[in-house]
Write an enzyme that holds these catalytic residues in place. Structure first.
Site, PDB file in Angstrom:
ATOM      1  CE  LYS A   1      -4.696   5.187 -11.287  1.00  0.00           C
ATOM      2  NZ  LYS A   1      -5.343   4.345 -12.134  1.00  0.00           N
TER       3      LYS A   1
ATOM      4  CE  LYS B   1      10.573   9.332 -10.416  1.00  0.00           C
ATOM      5  NZ  LYS B   1       9.841  10.070  -9.192  1.00  0.00           N
TER       6      LYS B   1
ATOM      7  CG  MET C   1       4.600  10.755  -0.895  1.00  0.00           C
ATOM      8  SD  MET C   1       6.497  10.862  -1.461  1.00  0.00           S
ATOM      9  CE  MET C   1       7.012  12.397  -0.651  1.00  0.00           C
TER      10      MET C   1
END
Ligand code: ATR
Length: 283
Positions: free
Chosen positions: A25, A75, A225
């Site tokens: 998104k 990440k 989350m």
């Protein structure tokens, strides 16, 4: 004498890199931020194959790239790749935001934790200071939010994990930042918490971590989350009579706002964007 005018449009390029990336998104969120703040940016989603991350970042920089968001599974690789890191990224061992500096260097930050904290505090009006917090999970998602959570000065954070040793290791890693300990689920009975945060991958599997009853009073807050569905943890919280039950949609928007601020030095209003997304996912 001839005047030379440069009519080349100045649009700065941004993107999110990950794999998979189709359902991200972030392009929608950042486009809405840009529209709202009248910033001239273009934001896309780029799927990167395993082994191709460093080259993808280099290519992006070479094509007017100004900044990147990094998501699963890159990440940690991003953390290793950048030249400079913020303190919170340093602690998290993961970078979700890269800024291309004018010097050519890469600056890495991690906005996940501040995204969670801002969602709790600003959108749900949940104070973290002096609260007893239970953080479920000891993987990347948990690690990414611990420094900003501890920065809020909770009474203490207990990290609980299926593999107990990982919870203890994580707690030791963050012990210099505040009151924190690690344990397994079987150590939870008899304890009570004001805030429980689910940072496990259990919701993805439709599973519920083994939580004992009476872990939370009705005034407590339960935060998953994950977003997009009523997770088994959110359903458990409802059965326990908990009044404030939240999913991770606000965290998604808030971490994006922090990235946008790092790149553009402009802080977008998150409430309007969150309302648009909430309507779309309709839960
Ligand atoms: P992420 O980057 O999303 O945190 P991860 O590093 O693979 O992903 O970590 C997943 C976390 O969810 C771990 O803490 C994992 O527990 P283990 O360390 O014991 O594997 C936790 N997890 C996954 N499935 C779970 C389940 N069904 N119940 C409880 N915890 C679960």
């Amino acid at each position: 004498m001839t005047d030379i005018f440069d009519f080349e449009p100045r649009v700065d390029e941004y993107a999110v890199m990950g794999n998979p990336i189709k359902h991200s998104k972030s392009p929608q969120i950042h486009s809405l931020f840009a529209e709202q703040t009248q910033q001239s940016i273009h934001y896309t989603a780029i799927q990167v194959d395993s082994g191709g991350f460093k080259q993808a970042v280099g290519n992006f920089a070479a094509h007017k790239g100004k900044g990147l968001n990094i998501t699963v599974p890159f990440k940690e690789e991003a953390w290793a790749l950048v030249d400079e890191r913020s303190e919170r990224a340093e602690h998290a061992g993961a970078v979700n935001t890269i800024k291309f500096l004018n010097s050519g260097k890469l600056y890495g930050d991690n906005t996940d934790g501040v995204g969670l904290v801002n969602d709790l505090k600003n959108n749900y009006k949940i104070a973290i200071a002096s609260k007893r917090v239970l953080l479920m999970g000891a993987g990347g998602a948990a690690r990414g939010v611990l420094a900003p959570l501890l920065n809020e000065k909770p009474a203490g954070i207990v990290v609980v994990n299926r593999t107990q040793s990982k919870a203890k290791e994580l707690a030791e890693h963050f012990a210099d930042l505040g009151e924190i300990s690690g344990c397994g689920y079987d150590s939870l009975s008899g304890q009570q918490f004001d805030i429980i945060i689910n940072a496990t991958a259990a919701s993805l599997q439709g599973a519920l971590p083994p939580l004992p009853d009476k872990l939370v009073p009705a005034e407590a807050s339960c935060y998953d989350m994950m977003y997009g569905q009523q997770t088994p943890f959110m359903q458990w919280a409802a059965r326990q009579g908990v009044q404030t039950i939240a999913d991770g949609l606000g965290m998604l928007v808030e971490q994006a706002a922090e990235s946008f601020f790092i790149w553009r030095k402009v802080r977008p209003d998150t409430g309007t964007v969150l309302a648009i997304l909430r309507k779309e996912i309709s839960i």
